[in-house]
Design a protein around this motif. Structure first.
Motif, short mmCIF file in Angstrom:
data_model
loop_
_atom_site.label_atom_id
_atom_site.label_comp_id
_atom_site.label_asym_id
_atom_site.label_seq_id
_atom_site.Cartn_x
_atom_site.Cartn_y
_atom_site.Cartn_z
N ASP A 138 -12.11 23.64 110.43
CA ASP A 138 -12.00 24.76 109.50
C ASP A 138 -10.54 24.97 109.13
N MET A 139 -10.09 24.31 108.05
CA MET A 139 -8.68 24.34 107.69
C MET A 139 -8.22 25.72 107.26
N VAL A 140 -9.07 26.48 106.56
CA VAL A 140 -8.69 27.81 106.11
C VAL A 140 -8.41 28.72 107.30
N SER A 141 -9.29 28.67 108.29
CA SER A 141 -9.09 29.50 109.48
C SER A 141 -7.88 29.04 110.28
N MET A 142 -7.63 27.72 110.29
CA MET A 142 -6.47 27.20 111.00
C MET A 142 -5.17 27.71 110.38
N ILE A 143 -5.12 27.71 109.05
CA ILE A 143 -3.91 28.20 108.36
C ILE A 143 -3.69 29.67 108.66
N ILE A 177 -2.42 29.96 112.21
CA ILE A 177 -1.02 29.56 112.31
C ILE A 177 -0.12 30.70 111.84
N ALA A 178 -0.53 31.38 110.78
CA ALA A 178 0.25 32.52 110.28
C ALA A 178 0.33 33.63 111.33
N LEU A 179 -0.77 33.86 112.06
CA LEU A 179 -0.76 34.86 113.13
C LEU A 179 0.18 34.43 114.26
N ALA A 180 0.16 33.13 114.60
CA ALA A 180 1.04 32.63 115.65
C ALA A 180 2.51 32.79 115.26
N GLU A 181 2.81 32.56 113.99
CA GLU A 181 4.20 32.72 113.53
C GLU A 181 4.67 34.17 113.68
N ILE A 182 3.76 35.11 113.41
CA ILE A 182 4.11 36.53 113.56
C ILE A 182 4.40 36.84 115.02
N LEU A 183 3.59 36.29 115.93
CA LEU A 183 3.80 36.55 117.37
C LEU A 183 5.14 35.97 117.84
N PHE A 184 5.47 34.76 117.38
CA PHE A 184 6.76 34.15 117.75
C PHE A 184 7.92 34.99 117.21
#
Length: 295
Positions: free
Chosen positions: A104-109, A112-119
């Protein structure tokens, strides 16, 4: 390849003074757990074995585990107060694995955006923790060694005015890494790591690879822009972009081997150190086959 890392480190960080002389290193390899942390601390262990002092910056999420772990006698730990919880990170990681398995590429993107916010929040956690920053300033480190995917390394290095090296746990063939360490990236024969392409590129494969490289470059710049604003807010050399700050790394260690990567030119300051976390195999336990029920 496990023997390659100590050799490279011995050449790079060789002590040219008396045996009583030691350098002081700061490691930023994640929050205190996970594969990125173990990659970074593998270098830290080698430095300690060679008579140097190593301090590791970790989140308060892992304060108890690192203080009781096998590294507790090797490193000095500096704990910062995290704005992110361990559950938040674990949920993002679990969702990333799940969406990846489903394709599921849409969910993966989105994930990834959520992970970037956490970092980003983790980076802010470090930089606004005044007692921690004051302590790091007082230590006067000779070099910072940081994980490439924790963008905050460049900001911390600028704040402490200390030279730094970056460790990349993935292959060289990543657009963001190649651009920052100035390794030439030709989409005509070097596939993007996440493209699914190989080196035998057709015309349409080259066009597709070029588009993926362009989109990744735009996404990378957009991600780094968030840190640019943080540099302005905290007055950490705001005239220098985060991209340029990361490019100032003295060395790039890449935990890979030419066997697993695509052929490409490397710059002199990019050093493959494949096998950082490999260890000698343990002997297998003897099993009494007669007691095994094969039915």
């Amino acid at each position: 390849m496990a023997s390659l890392s100590p050799v490279v480190l011995a050449l790079v960080f060789a002590n040219l003074c008396m045996p009583t002389c030691a350098y002081h290193f700061l490691i930023l390899g994640g929050d205190g757990g996970g594969s990125h942390y173990y990659d970074a601390t593998a270098i830290g262990k080698e430095l300690v074995y060679r008579g140097n002092n190593v301090t590791v910056l970790v989140s308060d999420m892992y304060a108890k585990s690192v203080s009781k772990g096998e590294d507790s006698q090797l490193f000095n730990f500096v704990i910062y107060k995290s704005l992110v919880t361990e559950d938040q990170f674990q949920n993002v990681l679990a969702n990333q694995v799940e969406t990846g398995m489903r394709g599921d590429m849409v969910s993966m993107i989105k994930n990834i955006a959520l992970a970037e916010i956490l970092f980003y929040k983790q980076c802010r956690s470090i930089l606004i923790d005044d007692p921690v920053i004051d302590l790091l300033h007082s230590e006067k480190f000779d070099l910072i060694i940081g994980d490439f995917w924790y963008i905050c390394v460049g900001l911390v290095a600028q704040l402490l005015e200390t030279p730094f090296a970056l460790l990349t746990p993935t292959a060289v063939s990543m657009s963001m890494q190649s651009q920052i360490n100035v390794c030439p990236t030709n989409p005509a024969y070097i596939p993007e790591l996440v493209s699914g392409l190989d080196t035998k590129l057709s015309f349409f494969g080259r066009v597709s690879n070029t588009l993926i490289l362009s989109l990744n470059s735009i996404a990378n710049r957009r991600m780094l822009h968030r840190y640019d604003q943080l540099k302005v807010d905290l007055n950490i050399k705001p005239q220098i972009s985060t991209y340029d700050a990361l490019s100032e790394a003295e060395l790039f260690f890449v935990n890979t081997n030419f066997v697993f990567d695509f052929p490409r030119p490397l710059m002199p300051h990019v050093v493959p150190v494949g096998g950082l976390t490999t260890k000698p195999s343990l002997p297998l336990k003897e099993v009494n086959i007669s007691k095994i029920n094969l039915t």
